[in-house]
Design an enzyme around this catalytic site. Structure first.
Site, mmCIF file in Angstrom:
data_model
loop_
_atom_site.group_PDB
_atom_site.id
_atom_site.type_symbol
_atom_site.label_atom_id
_atom_site.label_comp_id
_atom_site.label_asym_id
_atom_site.label_seq_id
_atom_site.Cartn_x
_atom_site.Cartn_y
_atom_site.Cartn_z
ATOM 1 N N ASP A 26 0.853 -1.184 0.000
ATOM 2 C CA ASP A 26 0.000 0.000 0.000
ATOM 3 C C ASP A 26 0.890 1.236 0.000
ATOM 4 O OD1 ASP A 26 -3.252 0.400 0.869
ATOM 5 O OD2 ASP A 26 -1.965 2.174 0.961
ATOM 6 N N LYS B 265 -12.375 -5.611 -5.255
ATOM 7 C CA LYS B 265 -13.513 -4.715 -5.057
ATOM 8 C C LYS B 265 -13.808 -3.968 -6.348
ATOM 9 C CE LYS B 265 -13.104 -1.274 -2.076
ATOM 10 N NZ LYS B 265 -13.122 -0.717 -0.708
#
Length: 237
Positions: A112, A193
């Site tokens: 991330d 997602k």
């Protein structure tokens, strides 16, 4: 998570916090949207339960539900978690694949742009996934092995313009998918997602060409007002 555990989870969520609505006072300088977000957080049973259970985010329950239904994670797997901060999915995955065991040889790589506090059994990489060397860095940390599962809970910063926001999340999912088909072993799984909005059809068709089974799934722990759902792509061809 076994069926009884799942029942206990949702009984706790549905009944443990009932009737405890918290009002949020308007603060000078705070946008209305920020106040509404804070109100949702304070009154979200999954946020409250995540704190009790030691998970870093409510998103942990989404992965628990996904795995309960589709059994994508199992001990000994190599897993890559894209857009992992603050680490809720990595916490869940590390326990299931048992990379947090002392003598584990399998890997869980979490990446991330934001920092991720250490998690047992997880290799944390603070890196922009779109950086030129990010994918090579992930592969190197997998000791040049292929992955069994690629997870992506990445979400773009919203602009407030629904069409633009939809295209941004599609772009993220497209990049995650392109990476997944290069690093997944045959039979591997890709979970990502995505948001409904009409522009995802080409992406879905492309994914269907590369995986045996492709499903849509909206976990109970996903907010009902959200247009998000999860793409479950099983058994890479």
């Amino acid at each position: 998570m076994h069926s009884q555990d799942k029942n206990n989870l949702f009984m706790s969520v549905s009944s443990g916090y009932r009737g405890k609505f918290t009002k949020v006072k308007t603060a000078k300088g705070r946008k209305k949207s920020s106040t509404l977000w804070l109100m949702r957080q304070l009154n979200d049973p999954y946020v409250a339960k995540s704190k009790l259970d030691g998970y870093r985010s409510r998103a942990a329950y989404k992965l628990l539900e996904i795995n309960e239904k589709f059994r994508v994670l199992s001990p000994g797997m190599n897993v890559v978690d894209l857009g992992a901060a603050p680490g809720g999915w990595s916490q869940v995955a590390a326990k299931i694949i048992q990379s947090n065991n002392k003598n584990a040889t399998n890997k869980l790589i979490a990446i991330d742009l934001l920092p991720i506090d250490p998690i047992a059994g997880v290799v944390n990489l603070q890196k922009d996934f779109f950086a030129e060397d990010a994918k090579t860095l992930i592969i190197n940390n997998l000791d040049n092995q292929l992955a069994d599962v690629v997870l992506s809970d990445m979400a773009a910063n919203t602009t407030g313009h629904s069409a633009t926001d939809h295209l941004r999340i599609i772009d993220l999912c497209e990049n995650a998918f392109q990476f997944a088909i290069t690093i997944l072993k045959p039979g591997g799984h890709f979970i990502a997602k995505i948001f409904r909005g009409g522009a995802e059809n080409d992406l879905l068709n492309n994914i269907k060409q590369n995986f045996t089974t492709v499903k849509h799934f909206k976990p109970d722990s996903s907010r009902k007002t959200s247009s998000e759902f999860y793409l479950i792509a099983l058994k890479k061809k």
